[in-house]
Design an enzyme around this catalytic site. Structure first.
Site, short mmCIF file in Angstrom:
data_model
loop_
_atom_site.label_atom_id
_atom_site.label_comp_id
_atom_site.label_asym_id
_atom_site.label_seq_id
_atom_site.Cartn_x
_atom_site.Cartn_y
_atom_site.Cartn_z
N GLU A 1 42.00 9.63 -4.79
CA GLU A 1 41.12 8.47 -4.88
C GLU A 1 41.69 7.36 -5.76
OE1 GLU A 1 38.77 11.97 -3.62
OE2 GLU A 1 40.19 11.61 -5.26
N LYS B 1 44.09 27.92 9.12
CA LYS B 1 42.71 27.53 8.89
C LYS B 1 41.89 27.92 10.12
CE LYS B 1 40.02 23.64 7.13
NZ LYS B 1 40.08 22.29 6.56
N ARG C 1 36.35 9.64 -9.51
CA ARG C 1 37.71 10.06 -9.85
C ARG C 1 38.65 8.88 -10.03
NH1 ARG C 1 38.77 15.54 -7.85
NH2 ARG C 1 40.78 14.91 -7.02
#
Length: 645
Positions: free
Chosen positions: A381, A284, A409
C-alpha cells in the site's frame, strides 16, 4: 470409520506418527476443510494449500512453546484444526465463533494476530532477539509466509534486519504461484543437504578463510579476489542467491505437499542456528479440482467459498432465482468499477491503482476493459500511494482504490507525499464501516478520524450508489489537492445509476426531509440509518429533519448552523469511531463559529468490534435506526447540555 484427524486434539498428538500417517492426516484435514468451509463459507483455496505445511510444522515443533507465525492469517485454518479447534471450525467467521484469522485472544497457539499481510517475519525477528538476549525462554521460531505476503515491503525490511543480525529463525515461504515448480531430482536434494549441513557450512567458511593463508603471495591474491570467489561459491552451493546476499541460507524448492520432504527440510533448517528460508511450492486450492485445475482464474474464484457452495466435495449447483424475485441492487464495488471505466474513457489521464485487490476493489473491471489504465503494485500500500503521487506530479489523475483498513498501512505516504504536496490523488476506500465476517482487522472504522486531521484533503461519502458515481466524478474533476471517498461493502440501496454524473460543489450538504424538533445529519451510510430513525420518531410524535452532509471535510458550516438553530437537538450519524470522527467535526465547526447547540453523536464505540454478519454487529453496537431513535427520544426529554455516544 475413525479418521486419524479425529485423534488429533493438540499438536503434540502428531509427534509419534510416521511420515505416512502424517500424510494421511494432511489429506483428511484437507477434506475436512472442503466439507466444512463449502457449507459455511470462508477462506478456502490458500488453506487447502497449507495442510501438509501445518502438519509437518506441528509434528516437529512443540507449540506454543515453539512459535509458529502465520502470514497471511487466511491460510491458517489447518493450524486452527490441529490446535484444538477441529470441532469448532464450522463456527469460523460467524458471530461468537472462531476468528477468521489468527487471534491471540482465541488460542495460545496463535502467536500473533494476522489480518493484514507481510508482518510475520518482523514479529519473528523481535521474538527471537528477545530470546537471544535472555528476556524470554529460548525456543524455535518459524514464520510461514505465503499467498502473496512476500510482495509487501515490510517483509523485506524484516528480512534485511534478520540477515544483518544473524537471527536464528526459519522463514517457510509458501509459494503458491503457478510460475514456480518444485526442483526435483537427486542433485537438488544434494544441494539442500549440503547447504544446511552445519559441518559443511563451517567447512565452506574454513575453505574461504584457508584460501587467504596460502603462501608466496597466493593467499593475498585470493584475499583481494575474495568477494568474487565468495559469489562464485554461493552460486555453486545453492540457487537462492537473493536470499544468500541477505545472509539467509536457502533451501528449496520443496514440494509443499510432501510431508516427508517438508520435515526433512525443516529439520535441517531448525538445526542450522542461523537465518534460513525454506522455499516450498504449493497449489492454491489443492485437492479441489475447480481451483487446482482451473489455473489462475480458478484459484482466484475459489480464494473464498460462499456458504453452501460445495456439496460432496464438488461445486454445488446454482439455484435459479425466482422469476418474481426483485433484482438485487448492484454492489458498491461494482458500481465504482464501472464508473471508473467511464471516467477513464472521458479523461485519458485517469489511472486506477490496486494493492493486490483488483476484484475486491472493482478494478478487475478496469483491468479487463482498459488495461493500459490499470496497475497492481502487489501487497504494498505504501508503494501504491507513492506511485500515485508520482503519477500526479506528472499530470495524471490517479485513483488509489484501497480498502479503508488497508489504507492505514500507507499513512506516512498520505501525510507527507500526497497531502503535504497537495497532489491530485483520489483515495477510493471500499469496505468502509463494519464489514462483517472478516472482523476487527478488516472493519473500516478509523478512516474519517485518521484523514480528517490532515490539511489539504477533501473527504466525502455517498449515501447511495448514485451518489458514489457523482462523487467519483467530483473527485476526478477537482484540481486543488487530494480527495478521499468512503463507501461500504455490499449492495447499494437500489436507486438508478445516473447516465451522466454531475459535479457536486465541494463542502455542501443537502436536506432530504423536513421536520421540527430534531435534526439528523448523516454521513455516508449513516444517512440511511438517520432516515430509518426519523420514520420511527415520526410515529412517536417527534418530527425530524434529515440532512446528508456529503462531506466530512470541509463541513457545510452553514447547513450545520441552520440545523442547530432551527431544532432542539442536532444528531450526527456516522459508521465510524466517534473519537475524532464526523460528529466531532460538526461539533468543532459549530464551536469555532460561536454556536453551542445540543448535539448527540451516534456512531461506533471506542473498542474493536468482533466478526459476524453486519446486521448483527450493528445491533450489538447500537448502530440501527431503532436504537438511534431510542437515544433521541431519551435526549429530547432533557433541557440542556451536550450528549455523545
Amino acid at each position: 470409520m475413525t479418521r486419524l484427524l479425529d485423534t488429533i486434539d493438540a499438536p503434540q498428538d502428531l509427534h509419534g506418527l510416521s511420515d505416512e500417517e502424517l500424510q494421511t492426516v494432511a489429506q483428511e484435514l484437507r477434506e475436512h476443510i472442503i466439507d466444512t468451509v463449502g457449507e459455511i463459507g470462508g477462506h478456502f483455496g490458500a488453506n487447502l494449500g497449507t495442510c501438509e505445511i501445518a502438519v509437518a510444522l506441528h509434528s516437529m515443533l512443540d507449540s506454543p512453546r515453539d512459535k509458529i507465525l502465520w502470514d497471511v492469517g487466511h491460510q491458517a485454518y489447518p493450524h486452527k484444526v490441529l490446535t484444538g479447534r477441529r470441532d469448532r471450525l464450522q463456527t469460523i467467521r460467524q458471530y461468537g465463533g472462531l476468528a477468521p484469522f489468527c487471534s491471540i485472544q482465541e488460542s495460545e497457539h496463535d502467536i500473533m494476530g494476522a489480518g493484514h499481510a507481510s508482518t510475520a517475519i518482523g514479529y519473528a525477528v523481535g521474538m527471537k532477539e528477545a530470546m537471544r538476549h535472555g528476556h524470554a525462554p529460548n525456543s524455535k521460531v518459524v514464520a510461514v509466509v505465503g499467498d502473496g505476503a512476500l510482495t509487501g515491503g515490510v517483509a523485506f525490511e524484516a528480512v534485511h534486519m534478520a540477515g544483518g543480525l544473524g537471527t536464528p529463525l526459519v522463514v517457510l515461504l509458501n509459494d503458491n504461484g503457478m510460475s514456480i515448480a518444485p526442483n526435483v531430482g537427486a542433485l537438488s536434494r544434494y544441494f539442500n543437504r549440503v547447504r544446511l549441513n552445519p559441518k559443511l557450512w563451517h567447512a565452506r567458511e574454513d575453505f574461504e578463510g584457508g584460501l587467504t593463508k596460502l603462501p608466496v603471495g597466493i593467499g593475498a591474491a585470493f584475499e583481494r579476489l575474495g568477494p568474487h570467489v565468495k559469489e562464485s561459491l554461493k552460486a555453486f552451493w545453492a540457487p537462492g542467491l537473493w536470499w544468500e546476499e541477505l545472509d539467509f541460507a536457502y533451501i528449496g524448492v520443496i514440494d509443499g505437499h510432501d510431508v516427508r520432504a517438508l520435515r526433512l527440510a525443516l529439520r535441517n533448517a531448525l538445526e542450522a542456528e542461523r537465518p534460513v528460508v525454506v522455499h516450498c511450492a504449493t497449489v492454491k486450492g489443492k485437492g479441489f479440482a475447480p481451483a487446482e485445475e482451473g489455473g489462475l482464474e480458478g484459484m482466484e474464484k475459489w480464494h473464498a467459498a460462499k456458504p453452501k457452495s460445495i456439496a460432496n466435495g464438488a461445486p454445488a449447483k446454482a439455484v435459479a432465482p425466482s422469476p418474481a424475485a426483485k433484482p438485487a441492487a448492484p454492489a458498491y464495488t461494482e458500481v465504482f468499477g464501472n464508473a471508473l471505466v467511464r471516467e477513464c474513457r472521458r479523461d485519458e489521464r485517469i489511472i486506477g491503482i490496486t494493492a493486490a485487490m483488483n476484484s475486491g476493489t472493482g478494478l478487475n473491471i478496469l483491468q479487463r476493459e482498459l488495461p493500459d489504465h490499470y496497475f497492481d503494485v502487489g501487497i504494498a500500500e505504501q508503494q501504491a500511494v507513492l506511485f500515485a503521487a508520482g503519477l500526479a506530479i506528472e499530470g495524471c489523475k490517479p485513483v488509489a482504490a484501497i480498502y479503508s483498513t488497508f489504507l492505514q498501512r500507507a499513512y506516512d505516504q498520505i501525510v507527507h507525499d500526497v497531502c503535504l504536496q497537495k497532489l491530485n490523488v483520489v483515495f477510493a476506500m471500499d469496505r468502509a464501516g463494519l464489514v462483517g465476517d472478516d472482523g476487527p482487522t478488516h472493519h473500516g472504522v478509523f478512516d474519517i478520524a485518521y484523514l480528517r486531521c490532515l490539511p489539504n484533503i477533501v473527504l466525502m461519502a455517498p449515501r447511495d450508489e448514485a451518489m458514489l458515481v457523482h462523487m467519483l466524478h467530483t473527485a476526478l474533476t477537482y484540481d486543488a489537492g487530494p480527495t478521499a471517498l468512503r463507501y461500504p461493502r455490499g449492495s447499494g440501496v437500489g436507486v438508478p445509476i445516473p447516465e451522466r454524473p454531475t459535479e457536486i460543489e465541494i463542502g455542501t450538504g443537502e436536506i432530504l426531509r423536513e421536520g421540527e424538533r430534531v435534526a439528523l445529519l448523516g454521513y455516508g451510510s449513516g444517512v440511511a440509518k438517520a432516515l430509518e430513525a426519523a420514520e420511527i420518531l415520526d410515529e412517536h410524535g417527534i418530527p425530524a429533519t434529515v440532512a446528508d452532509a456529503r462531506f466530512a471535510k470541509p463541513i457545510d458550516a452553514g447547513l450545520a448552523a441552520q440545523l442547530a438553530a432551527e431544532h432542539e437537538l442536532l444528531v450526527t450519524v456516522e459508521e465510524g469511531v466517534l473519537a475524532g470522527g464526523f460528529g466531532s467535526a460538526v461539533w468543532e465547526t459549530l464551536s469555532d463559529a460561536g454556536v453551542t447547540p445540543r448535539i448527540l453523536r451516534t456512531g461506533l464505540p471506542d473498542r474493536y468490534v468482533t466478526h459476524g454478519a453486519p446486521k448483527r454487529l450493528h445491533e450489538e453496537v447500537g448502530f440501527t435506526g431503532a436504537r438511534i431513535a431510542e437515544r433521541i427520544e431519551a435526549a429530547v426529554t432533557r433541557t440542556e447540555g451536550v450528549t455523545s455516544g
